[in-house]
Enzyme design. Structure first.
Site, PDB file in Angstrom:
ATOM      1  N   SER A 185       0.866  -0.943  -0.003  1.00  0.00           N
ATOM      2  CA  SER A 185       0.559   0.240  -0.587  1.00  0.00           C
ATOM      3  C   SER A 185       0.632   1.182  -0.405  1.00  0.00           C
ATOM      4  CB  SER A 185      -0.792  -0.063   1.122  1.00  0.00           C
ATOM      5  OG  SER A 185      -1.893   1.153   1.325  1.00  0.00           O
ATOM      6  N   TYR A 212      -2.064   0.587  10.068  1.00  0.00           N
ATOM      7  CA  TYR A 212      -2.075  -0.470   8.781  1.00  0.00           C
ATOM      8  C   TYR A 212      -0.067  -0.006   7.685  1.00  0.00           C
ATOM      9  CZ  TYR A 212      -4.250  -1.870   3.831  1.00  0.00           C
ATOM     10  OH  TYR A 212      -3.162  -2.137   3.230  1.00  0.00           O
TER      11      TYR A 212
END
Length: 233
Positions: free
Chosen positions: A138, A151
């Site tokens: 990501s 995250y």
């Protein structure tokens, strides 16, 4: 000799994992797909037919991972592993100063420890078939977005883990792949109450991911944009 191409995809019941599984099955692959929700996994299995083998369970559970290893070993060969399953963490996304450490450990267990565990058990199979390993990353692992500390740091750790594995296994193709924003349930949870209909669907990302898998450049971290065209690299 067994020429059937086989893949293991975690988080295959929704989002990018489901879209990739569908395309691979359409191309004649056999896909072992994991997911935590029985209803979704059963729906995918019904849609994709005999080319998709569902395995219900949480990738963070060592017992589930051991079962996965047994299943893929029984196939006789493994050509592709895609560690797609991810945990976002709390929603709405909290600042790091307020982040529950118990929840942070859960995020790391799913996003860092589980992918490594899966590859520890499957790298010998991938090596025997000259296969490919992909860890889904990501941009939150690169950019310091407020609220994305849990995250994002887990994806940064996954990127480094991927890079070191590649350095330790130079004969294998081992990639981190950043698909960018997508219209998924997890992305919606990161932006509760917001309209994310402008984000691309996971299906639109699959061609770029497949070009990475098929073209097999040097092991590294890549983004969707790196494989956005049909041009041969």
């Amino acid at each position: 000799m067994n020429h059937q191409r086989n893949a293991l995809i975690t988080g295959a019941s929704a989002g990018l994992g489901r879209a990739l599984a569908a395309e691979l099955v359409r191309r004649g692959w056999r896909v072992v797909g994991t997911g935590r929700r029985a209803d979704r996994l059963e729906r995918v299995a019904a849609e994709l037919g005999g080319g998709f083998q569902p395995v219900l369970g949480d990738i963070g559970d060592p017992v589930h991972r051991a079962r996965l290893t047994e299943i893929v070993e029984a196939l006789g060969r493994l050509d592709l592993v895609v560690n797609n399953a991810s945990a976002l963490g709390p929603s709405p996304l909290p600042a790091l100063a307020d982040y529950s450490l118990d929840r942070l450990e859960q995020v790391y267990r799913t996003n860092v420890v589980a992918p490594l565990a899966v590859l520890q058990s499957t790298l010998p199979l991938l090596g025997a078939s000259d296969g490919v390993a992909v860890n889904i990353s990501s941009d939150a692992g690169v950019e310091p977005y407020p609220g994305w500390g849990g995250y994002g740091s887990s994806k940064a750790a996954l990127d480094q883990l991927t890079a070191v594995l590649a350095a330790e296994h130079p004969a294998l193709s081992i990639y981190a792949f950043d698909p960018g924003d997508m219209r998924t349930e997890m992305h919606q949870a990161a932006f509760p109450g917001e309209d994310i209909s402008d984000r691309p669907t996971p299906e639109t990302v699959v061609p770029a991911l497949l070009r990475l898998i098929e073209q097999r450049p040097r092991s590294a971290r890549y983004t969707r944009a790196d494989f956005a065209s049909e041009a041969v690299r």
